[in-house]
Design an enzyme around this catalytic site. Sequence first.
Site, PDB file in Angstrom:
ATOM      1  CG  MET A 173      -2.145  -0.747   1.119  1.00 46.99           C
ATOM      2  SD  MET A 173      -3.338   0.231   0.231  1.00 46.99           S
ATOM      3  CE  MET A 173      -4.500  -1.007  -0.249  1.00 46.99           C
ATOM      4  CB  CYS A 174       1.545   3.881  -1.204  1.00 45.53           C
ATOM      5  SG  CYS A 174       0.399   3.888  -2.584  1.00 45.53           S
ATOM      6  NE  ARG A 175       4.954   0.964   2.538  1.00 47.74           N
ATOM      7  CZ  ARG A 175       4.493   0.484   3.707  1.00 47.74           C
ATOM      8  NH1 ARG A 175       5.299  -0.106   4.564  1.00 47.74           N
ATOM      9  NH2 ARG A 175       3.227   0.604   4.024  1.00 47.74           N
ATOM     10  CG  ASN A 207       4.715  -0.139  -2.611  1.00 46.04           C
ATOM     11  OD1 ASN A 207       3.523   0.039  -2.370  1.00 46.04           O
ATOM     12  ND2 ASN A 207       5.542  -0.684  -1.722  1.00 46.04           N
TER      13      ASN A 207
END
Length: 275
Positions: free
Chosen positions: A1-3, A42
């Site tokens: 989930m995105c960084r 990602n």
Amino acid sequence: MCRHLGYVGPPVRVGDMLTLGPHSLRTQAWAPRDMRRGGTINADGFGVAWWRAEDDTVTVSRYRNPAPIWTDPAVEEVLPHLESWAVLGAVRSATIGMPVERSACAPFTRGRWAFSHNGVVPDWRAALTAVAAEFAGAAAELDADGLFAPARLLEAESATDSAALWVLLGALLATDVPDGDWAAAPAALRLLLSAVLTHAPDSRLNLLLGDGAQLWATAWYHSLSALVTDDFAILSSEPFDDDPRWQAIPDRSLVTARPGHLAVEPLPDPERPAQ
Ligand code: GLN
């Protein structure tokens, strides 16, 4: 989930903030450690914003690419030649149903602000329209410019929850105090978080906001760490090295960070609407 990652401190090379450390943001794109069931890698693009001063005004520049960060030679060949005292970067894992395109990549910017969202707002079109309508009603006297008219959500750069969240947060930041006022940012983040959770209680809302002098972030479901010294402040989804000064931020927190200052406040559980 995105960084995502934000930095404020002595001038650094913009590219370095993406590649620094054995577990850099670029490495977190293909080998993240703590995704909490929010995807695996990602690979849906990345972006980086940096601040610069021009004619006494501080503005944000950015570079984004919808391709995986590890495929873009600009990270090694161009971005290290830019310098700034503040950087905000993000690598993206697109939520199912959301487009993979440059305009969906954080950071989202306006004036001196840059913003990233790690998470998801379930049924975001309905939920965020309801949030806008609620803000418009509650702030009728402040809303002379129609800041919260639900139609404003059409200004979102991309048809994603994150881009729509930025429309709402940008409007909140512009509501009662001029851009850059530090009191405005935490209040706006609290207001947004609680309104979104009222309409979409299962939202995951790790928000990261910077104005070039300070960083604010929320931890709501996803991981967040801070490394703050007298000289610099970094907020990052995951520590990028094994510096023992990294602090894990507890879930459900609001963080304010700048060099020499780290404040972590608990966020209240918003009341769930009656079923
Ligand atoms: N929902 C956002 C998007 O699709 C953020 C995704 C994420 O945190 N993985 O861009």
